[in-house]
Design an enzyme around this catalytic site. Structure first.
Site, short mmCIF file in Angstrom:
data_model
loop_
_atom_site.label_atom_id
_atom_site.label_comp_id
_atom_site.label_asym_id
_atom_site.label_seq_id
_atom_site.Cartn_x
_atom_site.Cartn_y
_atom_site.Cartn_z
N GLU A 1 35.50 35.61 53.07
CA GLU A 1 36.85 34.97 52.88
C GLU A 1 36.55 33.44 52.47
O GLU A 1 37.69 32.52 52.68
CB GLU A 1 37.93 35.13 54.21
CG GLU A 1 38.05 36.32 54.47
CD GLU A 1 39.12 36.38 55.32
OE1 GLU A 1 39.43 35.51 56.18
OE2 GLU A 1 39.91 37.50 55.49
N GLU B 1 39.08 44.61 54.92
CA GLU B 1 39.76 44.44 56.23
C GLU B 1 41.28 44.65 56.00
O GLU B 1 41.79 44.45 54.79
CB GLU B 1 39.46 42.89 56.68
CG GLU B 1 38.16 42.61 57.27
CD GLU B 1 38.25 41.07 57.76
OE1 GLU B 1 39.42 40.56 58.29
OE2 GLU B 1 37.23 40.42 57.55
C1 GAL Z 1 40.28 37.97 58.55
C2 GAL Z 1 38.76 37.45 58.94
C3 GAL Z 1 38.48 38.20 60.41
C4 GAL Z 1 39.40 38.10 61.37
C5 GAL Z 1 40.42 38.67 60.92
C6 GAL Z 1 41.67 38.72 61.95
O1 GAL Z 1 40.89 37.09 57.63
O2 GAL Z 1 37.94 37.77 57.96
O3 GAL Z 1 37.21 37.77 60.71
O4 GAL Z 1 39.59 36.80 61.63
O5 GAL Z 1 41.05 37.90 59.83
O6 GAL Z 1 42.77 39.42 61.63
#
Ligand code: GAL
Length: 745
Positions: free
Chosen positions: A392, A465
């Site tokens: 990110e 994710e």
């Molecule tokens: C994302 C991140 C993860 C975690 C997640 C929580 O943005 O890549 O490491 O923090 O959010 O939802």
């Protein structure tokens, strides 16, 4: 002589401080305590602790006597993972340093060894969040813990030895396959001359094919040779359903002058590629359905041994039935990856980092991380993609051109990805990998790839994710929340399956994890997992579990605790059952309420949509009865799940993942304790104390007295360096559990 590998995991001396005088051979380490690896520099509470408590500099020391037989050999020391910065000394002399807690490092210590006496190995370990090492420098949503938390070993080799081997499998989809082995030799003698290089492909003990090649060493310290095996017939491919592994044994010898070495790795023949229209494994389109994994555990953070690392892979593949894991956000234990190879769980592995890019020195460490990760892991058939961006982070052309370049140079068999969360990032990788958190319960579930990429054409695309912070859920949350958490995973996976041009989606995340105070629920836990930190399921885990062929496992998991007044305004609707049955019948007591089918209308693209009961005859407290769910397959009743109308705590039960451990003082297994009712269901709101009693050659990792969380809790038990039987029992105010016996060999 062939190489000898010696484990250096037992009997280290450890002190929570470091001073230069500690490295001296004569220093009396009276205040040090004896520990085995993997080791956490601090045992931490489950939650609400100060994360600074493990961020300090410590000292590990080990006395080693080297056999006279090793004179004239090269001796290397291999560290698999030290968090976060290490300085290594032998007999008071500085050997080398390493920045980064997730990748291995080795030093040749030959010149510093004293053969006639005890040698003193000392390691200064800095576990603070140093700004010069990824992922540090800004906020990070996970804890990194501290200590020498992976194995350490010695490698005794000849003066010319094999440093690494990259086994490339080629023409995998053809009848006759090929292998190209790139062999990296180290020559410490400066000598030139002829050496024989052998490659032997084995299926178990049986030789499938072999070849011998005469090569010329030119006296350079590092040499690279290629040895291929062609026309391999009858080879089975590695697949997620049937992950067939072979062994490649590479040897060198010089017909009697004393040069000889051997190097063995597992090999899987598989063809993987993400194309513009999805993910292909061995020529077949497969939808990626995955979860992210942090490698952390309660109390000891990262410091869990081989068996526990492997168990996580088993949980993901064999309990949750996912086909892919992302090692967010760093290279994970080789044991975990070995197990992924063995059981057919695909892996996206990435370099350490979280949202932040540091200065030039920091970037150099990140670039080195790419190299260390790939050189360690290029032989794992399970790994299909290298993540070569900091998770990110914003675009940084030169930095990411370099990480991609290095990955491609080192490994021309795999694609790269780079995980981002912004739209229209500069696309330098082979696969556009996106954390798509657009779904907040509204209408948009996943974005169309062209909206994300900003490109006019489709590209290889995958969601890495979703969910996570958008909808955290504790295992002991109210039923409605747990249900919605599960349904969001189901809806996103359904949407991912509907996009033909999307390789699939990897959800955030498998297990709850410790984090800093400014993330998660403030108690140092992010409750984003489909399982908790003890790997105990929430309802969302049952959604994943249900996506499996019924001939492998019959799944029938109603997402309810079956109580009349648990939900807002009462009742149990909508009643969702995660199942792979053809239909279910639902009774209240003796009364048949109805026959219900999977919701194919709202979950068209899932192989096994959940059954959703939206309506049933109105019930009042006086009608409240047992809930009985029967699953049918091919018109036969194949499973039943009963909930009692009046649950009563009946019993405290314990079940161990393993009943045999090795008596090496490091091995460990998990035991889950549950308070169950008359029907065997967990009593979800018992939160009272539980105390564990242990005798025999084992110890409890973490506290021996804690509280049940929502009716259950787990603990890990570690073997001592003895044989015998561990006896473990537990009690709370109302129950004493039966005894669990674990044999330690
Ligand atoms: C994302 C991140 C993860 C975690 C997640 C929580 O943005 O890549 O490491 O923090 O959010 O939802």
């Amino acid at each position: 002589m062939s190489r000898i590998n010696i484990q250096l995991n037992s009997n280290w001396m450890y002190y929570e401080d470091f001073r230069q005088e500690y490295i001296d051979q004569k220093f009396k380490d009276n205040g040090f305590c004896t520990v085995n690896l993997p080791h956490a520099n601090k045992i931490i509470p489950y939650n609400y602790f100060d994360e600074k408590m493990y961020q300090f500099i410590s000292c590990y020391k080990k006395n080693i006597r080297f056999s006279e037989n090793y004179k004239n050999k090269r001796i290397l020391i291999d560290f698999e993972g030290v968090m976060a910065y290490a300085r290594v000394y032998l007999n008071g002399t500085f050997v080398g340093e390493h920045k980064g807690g997730y990748t291995p490092f080795s030093f040749d210590i030959t010149g510093l060894i004293e053969f006639d006496k005890e040698n003193v190995l000392a390691v200064m370990v800095d576990s603070s969040e140093r700004n010069d090492i990824p992922p540090f420098g800004n906020a990070v949503d996970y804890l990194t813990y501290g200590g020498i938390y992976r194995d350490v070993g010695l490698r005794v080799v000849g003066n010319i030895y094999i440093d690494n081997v990259f086994v490339k499998t080629l023409d995998v989809l053809k009848e006759n396959k090929k292998v190209k082995n790139i062999v990296y030799l180290k020559n410490t003698t400066g000598a030139s001359g002829e050496v024989f290089l052998n490659a032997i492909l084995k299926d178990g003990e049986e030789i499938v094919s072999q070849k011998c090649l005469s090569i010329r060493l030119d006296g350079n310290p590092e040499n690279e040779f290629e040895i291929g095996l062609d026309d391999l017939s009858g080879i089975k491919i590695w697949d997620i359903e049937d992950p067939k592994l072979y062994k490649m044994l590479i040897t060198i010898n010089d017909n009697g002058y004393g040069i000889s070495d051997n190097y063995e790795v597992s090999v899987g023949f598989r063809d993987v590629c993400i194309k513009n229209n999805g993910f292909y494994l061995n020529g077949n389109k497969v939808k990626i359905r995955g979860l992210n994994r942090h490698q952390s555990f309660p109390y000891v953070g990262y410091a869990m041994p081989e068996r526990v690392q492997k168990k996580d892979a088993d949980i993901l593949k064999n309990d949750l039935h996912i086909n892919t894991v992302r090692t967010s956000h760093y290279p994970q234990s080789r044991y975990f990856l070995d197990r992924c190879d063995e059981i057919g769980l695909l892996v996206l592995e990435e370099i350490p980092g979280w949202n932040f890019i540091g200065d030039d020195e920091w970037k150099k460490v990140a670039v080195r991380n790419v190299e260390e990760m790939i050189k360690r892991d290029w032989n794992h058939p399970s790994i299909f993609l290298w993540g070569v961006r900091i998770n990110e982070s914003i675009d940084d052309h030169d930095f990411y051109a370099e990480t991609n370049n290095i990955a491609h140079m080192l490994d021309d068999t795999r694609q790269t990805g780079g995980i981002r969360c912004y739209e229209k990032g500069e696309f330098l990788e082979d696969v556009y990998t996106m954390n798509d958190f657009v779904y907040d319960g509204g209408d948009v579930i996943l974005r169309e790839q062209k909206i994300v990429t900003g490109l006019l054409e489709d590209v290889p695309y995958m969601v890495t994710e979703f969910n996570g912070h958008m909808y955290p859920a504790k295992r002991f949350d109210q039923e409605e929340r747990l249900l919605e958490h599960a349904m969001r995973h189901a809806r996103v996976q359904n949407a991912a399956a509907s996009y033909k041009n999307m390789a699939g989606a990897i959800g955030w995340c498998a297990f709850d994890y410790n984090t800093h105070y400014n993330f998660g629920s403030g108690d140092r836990i992010c409750y984003h997992g489909v399982m908790d930190m003890f790997r105990i399921s929430k309802a969302a885990a049952n959604f994943y579990k249900s996506q499996v062929d019924i001939n492998k496992e019959i799944v029938l998991e109603p997402a309810t605790i079956w109580a009349f007044g648990e939900r807002n305004t009462g009742g149990v609707l909508p009643l969702v059952i995660f199942t792979n049955c053809d239909f279910i019948e639902f009774h209240m007591g003796k009364r048949l309420i109805g026959r219900y089918f999977p919701d194919r209308e709202n979950f068209k693209n899932l192989e096994y949509p959940p059954v959703v009961i939206r309506q049933m005859p109105s019930i009042w407290v006086t009608d409240w009865d047992d809930g009985i769910f029967s699953g049918y397959y091919k018109e036969q009743k194949v499973k039943e799940k009963i909930f009692c109308k009046n649950p009563i705590a009946k019993e405290l039960t314990g079940s161990a993942d393993d009943t045999v451990l090795s008596g090496d003082g490091r091995d460990a297994t998990r035991i889950v304790y549950k308070v169950i009712d008359q029907a065997g269901n967990v009593i979800p709101f018992i939160n009272e104390f539980i105390k564990f009693n242990i005798s025999g050659p084992g110890e409890i990792i973490g506290p021996d007295e804690t509280a049940l969380i929502g009716g259950c809790i787990a603990l890990w038990v570690k073997s001592k360096n003895e044989r015998g039987i561990i006896r473990l029992s537990a009690f709370c105010s109302r129950f004493i559990s039966g005894e669990i016996l674990i044999t330690v060999n």
